[in-house]
Enzyme design. Structure first.
Site, PDB file in Angstrom:
ATOM      1  N   HIS A 103     -20.101 -27.950 -13.093  1.00 49.11           N
ATOM      2  CA  HIS A 103     -21.141 -27.481 -13.615  1.00 49.11           C
ATOM      3  C   HIS A 103     -20.725 -26.124 -14.288  1.00 49.11           C
ATOM      4  O   HIS A 103     -19.857 -25.393 -13.907  1.00 49.11           O
ATOM      5  CB  HIS A 103     -22.302 -27.055 -12.634  1.00 49.11           C
ATOM      6  CG  HIS A 103     -21.936 -26.020 -11.614  1.00 49.11           C
ATOM      7  ND1 HIS A 103     -22.277 -24.929 -11.368  1.00 49.11           N
ATOM      8  CD2 HIS A 103     -21.089 -26.154 -10.317  1.00 49.11           C
ATOM      9  CE1 HIS A 103     -21.767 -24.145 -10.369  1.00 49.11           C
ATOM     10  NE2 HIS A 103     -21.163 -24.868  -9.764  1.00 49.11           N
ATOM     11  N   ASP A 156     -23.466 -23.939 -15.351  1.00 54.79           N
ATOM     12  CA  ASP A 156     -24.502 -22.985 -15.067  1.00 54.79           C
ATOM     13  C   ASP A 156     -23.955 -22.049 -14.106  1.00 54.79           C
ATOM     14  O   ASP A 156     -23.310 -22.274 -13.274  1.00 54.79           O
ATOM     15  CB  ASP A 156     -25.779 -23.834 -14.770  1.00 54.79           C
ATOM     16  CG  ASP A 156     -25.606 -24.327 -13.365  1.00 54.79           C
ATOM     17  OD1 ASP A 156     -24.551 -24.932 -13.258  1.00 54.79           O
ATOM     18  OD2 ASP A 156     -26.718 -24.190 -12.616  1.00 54.79           O
ATOM     19  N   ASP A 162     -16.976 -20.112  -9.842  1.00 61.46           N
ATOM     20  CA  ASP A 162     -18.039 -20.830  -9.520  1.00 61.46           C
ATOM     21  C   ASP A 162     -18.838 -21.248 -11.096  1.00 61.46           C
ATOM     22  O   ASP A 162     -19.947 -20.334 -11.246  1.00 61.46           O
ATOM     23  CB  ASP A 162     -18.721 -20.439  -8.400  1.00 61.46           C
ATOM     24  CG  ASP A 162     -20.103 -21.191  -8.014  1.00 61.46           C
ATOM     25  OD1 ASP A 162     -20.020 -22.390  -8.326  1.00 61.46           O
ATOM     26  OD2 ASP A 162     -20.751 -20.889  -7.107  1.00 61.46           O
ATOM     27  N   GLU A 217     -26.712 -27.065 -11.558  1.00 70.18           N
ATOM     28  CA  GLU A 217     -26.099 -26.994  -9.944  1.00 70.18           C
ATOM     29  C   GLU A 217     -26.743 -26.056  -9.092  1.00 70.18           C
ATOM     30  O   GLU A 217     -27.093 -26.201  -8.016  1.00 70.18           O
ATOM     31  CB  GLU A 217     -24.668 -26.901  -9.973  1.00 70.18           C
ATOM     32  CG  GLU A 217     -24.094 -27.484  -8.718  1.00 70.18           C
ATOM     33  CD  GLU A 217     -23.812 -26.551  -7.593  1.00 70.18           C
ATOM     34  OE1 GLU A 217     -23.650 -26.882  -6.508  1.00 70.18           O
ATOM     35  OE2 GLU A 217     -23.963 -25.410  -8.078  1.00 70.18           O
ATOM     36  N   GLU A 218     -26.774 -24.988  -9.660  1.00 70.64           N
ATOM     37  CA  GLU A 218     -27.093 -23.669  -8.950  1.00 70.64           C
ATOM     38  C   GLU A 218     -28.646 -23.661  -8.695  1.00 70.64           C
ATOM     39  O   GLU A 218     -29.017 -22.905  -7.827  1.00 70.64           O
ATOM     40  CB  GLU A 218     -26.712 -22.367  -9.623  1.00 70.64           C
ATOM     41  CG  GLU A 218     -25.212 -22.131  -9.959  1.00 70.64           C
ATOM     42  CD  GLU A 218     -24.474 -21.915  -8.662  1.00 70.64           C
ATOM     43  OE1 GLU A 218     -24.926 -21.980  -7.604  1.00 70.64           O
ATOM     44  OE2 GLU A 218     -23.117 -21.778  -9.008  1.00 70.64           O
ATOM     45  N   HIS A 233     -54.829   1.357   6.381  1.00 67.58           N
ATOM     46  CA  HIS A 233     -54.162   2.534   6.753  1.00 67.58           C
ATOM     47  C   HIS A 233     -53.699   2.207   8.109  1.00 67.58           C
ATOM     48  O   HIS A 233     -54.314   1.601   9.050  1.00 67.58           O
ATOM     49  CB  HIS A 233     -55.398   3.514   7.065  1.00 67.58           C
ATOM     50  CG  HIS A 233     -54.625   5.075   7.170  1.00 67.58           C
ATOM     51  ND1 HIS A 233     -54.213   5.205   8.526  1.00 67.58           N
ATOM     52  CD2 HIS A 233     -54.818   6.042   6.566  1.00 67.58           C
ATOM     53  CE1 HIS A 233     -53.831   6.680   8.442  1.00 67.58           C
ATOM     54  NE2 HIS A 233     -54.061   7.297   7.420  1.00 67.58           N
ATOM     55  N   ARG A 269     -28.328 -24.378   6.675  1.00 67.82           N
ATOM     56  CA  ARG A 269     -27.194 -25.357   6.079  1.00 67.82           C
ATOM     57  C   ARG A 269     -27.347 -26.438   7.116  1.00 67.82           C
ATOM     58  O   ARG A 269     -27.309 -26.039   8.649  1.00 67.82           O
ATOM     59  CB  ARG A 269     -25.884 -24.388   6.076  1.00 67.82           C
ATOM     60  CG  ARG A 269     -25.981 -23.223   5.302  1.00 67.82           C
ATOM     61  CD  ARG A 269     -25.632 -23.913   3.896  1.00 67.82           C
ATOM     62  NE  ARG A 269     -26.189 -22.717   2.871  1.00 67.82           N
ATOM     63  CZ  ARG A 269     -25.494 -22.933   1.405  1.00 67.82           C
ATOM     64  NH1 ARG A 269     -25.277 -23.979   0.996  1.00 67.82           N
ATOM     65  NH2 ARG A 269     -25.834 -21.893   0.701  1.00 67.82           N
ATOM     66  N   SER A 299     -22.616 -25.871  -0.203  1.00 72.29           N
ATOM     67  CA  SER A 299     -23.201 -27.358  -0.525  1.00 72.29           C
ATOM     68  C   SER A 299     -22.969 -27.516  -1.765  1.00 72.29           C
ATOM     69  O   SER A 299     -23.174 -26.552  -2.876  1.00 72.29           O
ATOM     70  CB  SER A 299     -24.722 -27.152  -0.397  1.00 72.29           C
ATOM     71  OG  SER A 299     -25.071 -26.502   1.131  1.00 72.29           O
ATOM     72  N   HIS A 336     -21.219 -15.793  -6.337  1.00 69.70           N
ATOM     73  CA  HIS A 336     -22.767 -15.452  -6.142  1.00 69.70           C
ATOM     74  C   HIS A 336     -23.054 -13.813  -5.646  1.00 69.70           C
ATOM     75  O   HIS A 336     -23.799 -13.364  -5.553  1.00 69.70           O
ATOM     76  CB  HIS A 336     -23.308 -16.290  -4.990  1.00 69.70           C
ATOM     77  CG  HIS A 336     -23.454 -17.709  -5.200  1.00 69.70           C
ATOM     78  ND1 HIS A 336     -24.267 -18.432  -4.588  1.00 69.70           N
ATOM     79  CD2 HIS A 336     -22.811 -18.530  -6.045  1.00 69.70           C
ATOM     80  CE1 HIS A 336     -24.199 -19.678  -5.136  1.00 69.70           C
ATOM     81  NE2 HIS A 336     -23.136 -19.945  -5.871  1.00 69.70           N
TER      82      HIS A 336
HETATM   83  N1  BES Z   1     -19.561 -23.913  -5.784  1.00 72.18           N
HETATM   84  C1  BES Z   1     -20.658 -23.759  -4.699  1.00 72.18           C
HETATM   85  C2  BES Z   1     -20.613 -24.574  -3.487  1.00 72.18           C
HETATM   86  C3  BES Z   1     -19.655 -24.001  -2.551  1.00 72.18           C
HETATM   87  C4  BES Z   1     -18.943 -22.780  -2.398  1.00 72.18           C
HETATM   88  C5  BES Z   1     -18.680 -25.039  -1.811  1.00 72.18           C
HETATM   89  C6  BES Z   1     -17.925 -22.643  -1.710  1.00 72.18           C
HETATM   90  C7  BES Z   1     -17.548 -24.887  -0.928  1.00 72.18           C
HETATM   91  C8  BES Z   1     -17.323 -23.613  -0.935  1.00 72.18           C
HETATM   92  C9  BES Z   1     -21.860 -24.294  -5.371  1.00 72.18           C
HETATM   93  O1  BES Z   1     -21.797 -23.921  -6.709  1.00 72.18           O
HETATM   94  C10 BES Z   1     -23.023 -23.790  -4.603  1.00 72.18           C
HETATM   95  O2  BES Z   1     -23.183 -22.508  -4.614  1.00 72.18           O
HETATM   96  N2  BES Z   1     -24.042 -24.470  -4.527  1.00 72.18           N
HETATM   97  C11 BES Z   1     -25.191 -24.025  -3.936  1.00 72.18           C
HETATM   98  C12 BES Z   1     -25.913 -25.388  -3.449  1.00 72.18           C
HETATM   99  C13 BES Z   1     -27.503 -24.897  -3.339  1.00 72.18           C
HETATM  100  C14 BES Z   1     -27.997 -24.247  -4.887  1.00 72.18           C
HETATM  101  C15 BES Z   1     -28.470 -26.224  -3.349  1.00 72.18           C
HETATM  102  C16 BES Z   1     -24.893 -23.395  -2.273  1.00 72.18           C
HETATM  103  O3  BES Z   1     -24.151 -23.798  -1.486  1.00 72.18           O
HETATM  104  O4  BES Z   1     -25.963 -22.491  -1.947  1.00 72.18           O
HETATM  105 ZN    ZN Z   2     -22.523 -21.640  -6.670  1.00 72.11          ZN
END
Ligand code: BES
Ligand code: ZN
Length: 455
Positions: A87, A89, A120, A154-155, A214, A329, A400, A428
């Protein structure tokens, strides 16, 4: 074989410069003011795929951000077809004030490039673009058939990629998917991720009186939405970290004794983990280790909460409304929509009279696990061993990538998660970075993987 690795070494600097050009594009998918930049990143990759000689290169528009596709099918029917997914983005760069360099000005420090998206996933996705280019430029052909699919959503939960997979099953037909969007177990500890968690993401709003009040005049006599929200959230977990939503654990696949043994074998240093995060104690569900809690067990976390007065000093106010974002999660075989429903029911059940509670579901994703015996996993392990000089570990991760489950359910194929990032890369977060050494080793590992598969 030597020649492709030599080519990668000889062209390493150029590959870095090109990656930096991609990192300069602020392709934040959730921010509609950045839509043109998301398009620019797609166009950059489209041009790259075309220049290196892939065929049928196309940019498919969607309701939001485009999908870039390209293929090489000349290896023939007796060779496997690898669908490479990545991805382009990125997450928003906020909070900006915590960045030590500009988020969209790639800056190299101590062998790492600092920029939003460096790990990422632009840096990791670009690994495969450059490995395929290197193979094509050194031998004029690829050892296997390759298809690229690079998305810009993806994000934000890949809302348009799932319908695309359904519509383009034939175009995307393949034997496996290759993805680099995960982490290695540690520096110089290569690993293949065989499990990812899913996600159910909820928003809860609590509405009380018609206006802010208040807190002296009305406090004690009118229920406070912010208090109510905190009470609701507190009731969703007990003191042992067990989630208190009826039915929540019903479909959780338990770890087998051999899986638990494998977890114990991983070279995890809990003291270093705590030190890195500057925490005195880890936390979690009783009876599980830190690694198990962070990858094989489900969670419930508040991601944000608001309401009332947040400014400087004190304001005596009983807020009219309050809200929170809560993520869960998930692990196999929990289903995000089912869990979202259970969550909503429970929140509504524990909400007191005198307030109105509204629960909404945001995007989610299915959890996924890949079979360790799959031949692609073995080829990936050999590729890592060839380049890193050691056998990779097989691990599950807590993040995820919802599309992985869709690749299985729609295209019927396994995904190989060949991560080159580190958990310490600050994805992130402010100051996201990616090791340039692993960028180069990643390109070599990807090239070796395709070679091994073609043998
Ligand atoms: N690359 C990550 C997911 C990830 C990070 C997997 C570290 C394993 C280890 C991916 O870009 C991401 O941040 N995914 C989101 C998915 C959500 C937006 C549905 C996440 O995990 O928060
Ligand atoms: Zn991510």
């Amino acid at each position: 074989m030597a020649s492709v690795l030599d080519f990668i070494d000889a062209n390493g600097k150029r590959f870095e410069e090109e990656l930096f050009d991609l990192l300069r594009i602020p392709s934040v998918s959730t921010d509609s003011s950045k839509n043109d930049d998301v398009k620019k990143a797609a166009a950059f990759l489209h041009a790259q795929l075309e220049q290196m000689g892939l065929e049928n290169v196309k940019t498919f528009p969607t309701k939001k951000h485009p999908i870039v596709y390209g293929e090489y099918l000349k290896a023939g029917n007796d060779k496997p077809t690898v669908l490479i997914y990545g991805h382009y983005d990125v997450q928003p760069p906020d909070p900006l004030e915590l960045w030590e360099s500009e988020p969209f000005t790639p800056t190299v420090k101590d062998g790492k490039v600092y920029a939003r998206g460096s790990a990422d996933d632009k840096g990791q996705a670009y690994i495969h673009v450059k490995s395929v280019e290197s193979l094509l430029k050194t031998s004029g052909a690829l050892p296997v058939n390759v298809k690229f699919i690079l998305e810009g959503e993806e994000e934000i939960g890949s809302p348009n990629l799932v319908p695309f997979l359904k519509e383009q099953k034939e175009l995307l037909a393949c034997d496996m998917v290759l993805i680099s969007d995960t982490s290695m177990f540690g520096k110089d500890i290569p690993s293949i991720t065989y499990g990812l968690r899913g996600l159910a993401y909820m928003e809860v709003e609590v509405f009380g009186p018609a206006r802010d009040l208040h807190s002296g005049v009305y406090g004690g006599a009118v229920n406070n939405p912010l208090n109510v929200l905190c009470e609701i959230i507190a009731k969703l977990k007990d003191e042992n970290g067990v989630i208190q939503i009826p039915g929540f654990y019903d479909k959780v696949r338990l770890l087998t004794p051999s899986e638990r043994d494998a977890y114990k074998e991983l070279p995890f240093d809990e003291e270093a983990y705590k030190k890195d995060l500057k925490i005195d104690e880890v936390y979690g569900e009783e009876g599980y280790s830190t690694l198990e809690r962070a990858s094989a067990r489900p969670t419930l976390d508040v991601n944000g909460i608001w309401g009332g007065y947040q400014g400087e000093g004190a304001k005596t106010v009983l807020p009219a409304k309050a809200g929170a974002k809560v993520s869960m999660r998930l692990v196999p075989d929990q289903d995000p929509h089912e869990i979202a429903e259970l969550f909503q029911k429970q929140v509504e059940a524990i909400a007191p009279k005198g307030v109105k509670v509204v629960v909404r579901e945001h995007h989610g994703g299915q959890p996924a696990v890949t079979d360790l015996d799959f031949y692609g996993m073995k080829a990936a392990a050999k590729a890592f061993a060839d380049v890193y000089g050691k056998e990779p570990l097989f691990t599950r991760e807590g993040g995820s990538i919802p599309i992985v489950a869709s690749f299985k359910s729609i295209l019927g194929v396994n995904s190989i998660l060949m991560g080159f990032g580190l958990n310490s890369d600050a994805i992130h977060s402010p100051n996201e970075h990616f090791s340039l050494e692993d960028f180069h080793r990643g390109i070599k590992t990807s090239a070796r993987f395709l070679q091994i598969l073609g043998e």
